[in-house]
Design an enzyme around this catalytic site. Sequence first.
Site, short mmCIF file in Angstrom:
data_model
loop_
_atom_site.label_atom_id
_atom_site.label_comp_id
_atom_site.label_asym_id
_atom_site.label_seq_id
_atom_site.Cartn_x
_atom_site.Cartn_y
_atom_site.Cartn_z
N GLU A 247 46.38 44.10 35.67
CA GLU A 247 46.18 43.19 34.52
C GLU A 247 47.42 43.02 33.66
O GLU A 247 47.35 43.17 32.44
CB GLU A 247 44.99 43.69 33.68
N GLU B 97 36.69 44.82 42.53
CA GLU B 97 35.78 45.34 41.48
C GLU B 97 34.56 44.44 41.37
O GLU B 97 34.12 44.11 40.27
CB GLU B 97 36.53 45.40 40.13
#
Length: 385
Positions: free
Chosen positions: A165, A272
């Site tokens: 991220e 995820e």
Amino acid sequence: MKLPSRLIPFVFLAALGCQSHSTAPAPTAADPTPLKEAARGLFRVGAAINAGQITGRDAVGSRLLATHFDSITAENNMKWMHIGPAPDRFNFDLPDRFVALGERLGVQVIGHTLVWHSQAPKWLFHDADGSEVSREELLRRLRHHVATVVGRYKGRVAGWDVVNEAIRDEDGTLRTDKPWYRILGEEAVFAAFEAAHQADPDAELYYNDYGLENPVKRAGVLKLIAAIRARGLRIDGIGSQGHYGLDWPLLSEIDASLVDFAQAGLKVMYTELDVTVLPRPENYFGAEISKIYKLAPELDPYRAGMPADKQAELAKRYADIFAIFAKHRESITRVTFWGIHDRMSWLNNWPIRGRTDYALLFDRAGEPKPAFHAVVEALQAAQKP
Ligand code: G3I
């Protein structure tokens, strides 16, 4: 017995026939098809796990793990805050047991994650006197951490989410508001990939992020990956997290992202995956559900169980998503769920703590949900010539 008034709507819903997670159906005689078998030849199917499954304390989760999954990711235990809580102090207990469990089960072991702006320990960006750490010192800490952690599991962890991220949602630029990138810029990314490769030349190295269905963010991530490659550094693939809702992102957006990844010549992992069924009101982010209950009980609508029509909607959504994954089987090497059963999902506590979400394929008792069967069917349909 007098019920608290806030519980009355849920008791009422339960009486209307919602499936309660406290009265899950008894296990059936016929064991369901293992996910990993249904997906054989397409991609691996993984699960993120925590202490409960690593230690075996969560017997239900551990049983499902051994049956259905051929890859494991550490949901929390390898994050810097946990594995490196103080300078030169490492906490390898659960990570060691996590890797050993993967070996015992004979499954792929994925490390998550080396550089992330979140879950970084407080000491990392400061000197002993409290001032901000220098560029040189931060680079030294980064290299030392990556060398120590990746080096410890050399030859045992198949792939690492090296950087997590780093890119902004809004404009696809580097998150320079976070210390990693304010202090080091792109060098944080390059140094992490370089150090990881040095520590384990055989490990696969990935860049991992969410919201890659947004073309602006995706372009920023692909640009960063191009820069990593231009530096001559190893990067094997992109992790697309896949935290989805029932109606977002659009299937066409998932499809378009996969077309772009393939064009960039990247291996893709859905790292995820989960599908929230709960509303996500922006102004409640971080709120405590018990505090807002009276204000807005509709924010936790399935507390007493999820109605059949919602189960069917979730199943259809999962089937559609897996049909796209199967279409792009040439690019996708792994699909990892962020948890095994609904009881352990992070979505019960985000963006509002204490809600009851139903984002995974197994319910709170470990029973396969309609969504599980829909995924198996979608995978089996994709296997047919
Ligand atoms: O274990 C403590 C518990 O003792 C304490 O009582 C409780 C009070 O809040 O907190 C518990 O720790 C929580 C931990 O999850 C374990 O449940 C932390 O507060 C909470 O911040 C932490 O959240 C994790 C989050 O990352 C932040 O690290 C989630 O479990 C985890 O699913 C989530 O995973 C991230 C990926 O790493 C990166 N991509 C997004 C994804 C979802 O946010």
